[in-house]
Design a protein around this motif. Structure first.
Motif, short mmCIF file in Angstrom:
data_model
loop_
_atom_site.label_atom_id
_atom_site.label_comp_id
_atom_site.label_asym_id
_atom_site.label_seq_id
_atom_site.Cartn_x
_atom_site.Cartn_y
_atom_site.Cartn_z
N VAL A 8 -2.95 -8.28 3.49
CA VAL A 8 -2.92 -8.73 2.09
C VAL A 8 -3.65 -10.07 1.93
CG1 VAL A 8 -1.37 -9.58 0.28
CG2 VAL A 8 -0.85 -7.45 1.46
N TYR A 12 3.69 0.52 6.74
CA TYR A 12 4.26 -0.46 7.68
C TYR A 12 5.77 -0.55 7.52
CZ TYR A 12 -0.49 -1.53 8.91
OH TYR A 12 -1.78 -1.40 9.36
N GLY A 46 5.11 -4.27 -9.41
CA GLY A 46 4.96 -5.63 -9.93
C GLY A 46 3.67 -6.26 -9.47
N GLY A 106 0.83 -1.21 0.00
CA GLY A 106 0.00 0.00 0.00
C GLY A 106 0.86 1.25 0.00
C1 LIG Z 1 -5.68 -4.17 1.79
S1 LIG Z 1 -4.30 -3.43 1.01
C2 LIG Z 1 -3.05 -3.54 2.25
C3 LIG Z 1 -2.01 -2.45 2.14
C4 LIG Z 1 -0.98 -2.44 3.25
N1 LIG Z 1 -0.15 -3.63 3.23
C5 LIG Z 1 -1.67 -2.27 4.58
O1 LIG Z 1 -1.52 -3.14 5.45
O2 LIG Z 1 -2.34 -1.26 4.79
C6 LIG Z 1 -3.81 -4.62 -0.17
C7 LIG Z 1 -2.77 -4.10 -1.14
O3 LIG Z 1 -2.41 -5.15 -2.03
C8 LIG Z 1 -2.16 -4.57 -3.29
N2 LIG Z 1 -2.33 -5.60 -4.32
C9 LIG Z 1 -3.46 -6.24 -4.66
N3 LIG Z 1 -3.24 -7.10 -5.66
C10 LIG Z 1 -1.92 -6.99 -5.96
C11 LIG Z 1 -1.08 -7.62 -6.91
N4 LIG Z 1 -1.57 -8.54 -7.74
N5 LIG Z 1 0.23 -7.28 -6.93
C12 LIG Z 1 0.72 -6.34 -6.08
N6 LIG Z 1 -0.02 -5.71 -5.16
C13 LIG Z 1 -1.33 -6.03 -5.10
C14 LIG Z 1 -3.19 -3.47 -3.40
O4 LIG Z 1 -2.82 -2.49 -4.36
C15 LIG Z 1 -3.25 -2.95 -1.99
O5 LIG Z 1 -2.42 -1.83 -1.80
#
Ligand SMILES: C[S@@+](CC[C@H](N)C(=O)[O-])C[C@H]1O[C@@H](n2cnc3c(N)ncnc32)[C@H](O)[C@@H]1O
Length: 377
Positions: free
Chosen positions: A284, A222, A265, A218
């Protein structure tokens, strides 16, 4: 945000604000905004819970008003999950979320995968009981959110509420720049305090680590809180476009660009940077169903050396899936807008063990969140 320094009250009861005092105070505020080592002194749990429980009332309304689930269970005494799934033609993932909500709310109890009503459920959720509360939920049983709950229960497809206007689900909506900005801001503000507590509580686990790979990181909040609190750490955030651009901006805003880099990526289809001795999966895995979680944990194992570490941080259910209630409620939100739900440590533990990890105990952080750790064998 600008603030002025407020002096002690004068004799008429009003504080006097002196212009010369404003500048040092503004400077102090900006220092505080940038100092990720400084934790809040209060607990924001209720403020997050109001938002996280947003779908739970509608899910219950559907169970009462559309399925009449509790009357059906009561007539049978006790029923297996599979019987409920077949009778109502419900999908496995949302049914698990609904049953978890019902256990956490105290309306059913479950033993050896058989569900029966509690006294509370029998008195207030069975349609021929004198204390039946079904009509109390009638005004919301056809609301858009309730319709979305019913669709998810029957078809296992996230409804589009909270996604972009064109009807995409959350995952597709995150490809849109404006939507991604709003949602990344949402996760970022939540992550500051949570990340600070996570950094405090993982200090000894990370003592010998040098580099964290923050997958799906995100805004990178973190990574930012971890490196801010632990001088020996560096981090790499792996994010998809267009979020990765927002991540870079946020890291610069914190002045941490020399210690955190960002790699764009797709975490499923692209190779992960082979830089890390610790991988962070924060909020995630709960966006995905079990096959995708297995893929991500297998990629985690492949990217780490022997002795490498993993931290899974999010809102966890208890292993018997009977609570905590705020997490069971939050799981209803997730099942509606993502392809995931909340899981318990035992569910992740099994996949981690299958993928070659020794799994540590669950630990709380703040506001119904927590983490589990594991070390690659
Ligand atoms: C619910 S958010 C969590 C963000 C951060 N880690 C947090 O704890 O606040 C999930 C993140 O996964 C990323 N994401 C989803 N699918 C993805 C993919 N295929 N490759 C890379 N990032 C991905 C989204 O863009 C999003 O920022």
């Amino acid at each position: 945000m600008l603030t002025a320094q407020i002096t002690e009250p004068e004799s008429d009861g009003y504080p006097i604000i002196l212009p010369t005092m404003i500048l040092p105070s503004i400077t102090k505020t900006f220092e505080m905004l940038n100092d990720l080592r400084q934790n809040p002194t209060t607990d924001p749990a209720l403020l997050l819970r109001y938002r996280d429980r947003q779908y739970a009332a509608e899910m219950l309304a559907v169970a009462i008003g559309k399925l009449n689930l509790f009357t059906w269970i009561d007539a049978r005494g006790s029923v297996a999950t599979e019987s409920i799934q077949q009778h109502f033609s419900l999908a496995r993932r949302p049914l698990d979320v609904l049953l978890t909500l019902c256990r956490a709310g105290g309306w059913i109890r479950t033993e050896s995968d058989r569900h029966e009503l509690t006294a509370l459920g029998r008195e207030h959720l069975v349609d021929h009981s004198p204390w039946f509360l079904g009509p109390y939920y009638a005004p919301i049983v056809d609301s858009p959110i309730a319709q979305g709950c019913l669709q998810v229960l029957q078809h296992d497809r996230p409804a589009n509420w909270q996604a972009s206007e064109d009807g995409n689900d959350w995952h597709a909506s995150m490809m849109d720049e404006a939507f991604a900005k709003g949602f990344t801001d949402l996760m970022n503000c939540r992550g500051t305090a949570m990340g600070q507590v996570l950094a405090d509580k993982t200090g000894s686990f990370l003592a010998d680590c040098k580099h964290i790979l923050d997958v799906g990181g995100g805004s990178g909040i973190y990574s930012s809180t971890l490196v801010a609190k632990h001088d020996h750490l560096r981090a790499t955030v792996l994010e998809q476009a267009p979020v990765d651009r927002l991540t870079r901006d946020e890291i610069v805003r914190h002045g941490l660009q020399d210690r955190i880099d960002v790699v764009q990526g797709n975490m499923f289809t692209d190779p992960w940077p082979a830089v890390a001795d610790c991988i962070l999966l924060s909020n995630v895995l709960h966006d995905w169903d079990v096959p995708e979680i297995r893929t991500l944990i297998q990629k985690t194992a492949a990217a780490l050396p022997s002795g490498g570490r993993v931290i899974i941080h999010e809102a966890f259910l208890d292993d018997d899936k009977s609570g905590p209630l705020p997490v069971a409620e939050y799981s209803v939100l997730l099942v509606n807008i993502t392809r995931g739900k909340c899981y318990c440590p035992a569910e992740y533990g099994e996949i981690l063990a299958d993928s070659g990890f020794d799994v540590g105990p669950y630990q709380d952080t703040i506001a119904d969140r927590g983490f589990i750790t594991a070390i690659k064998r």
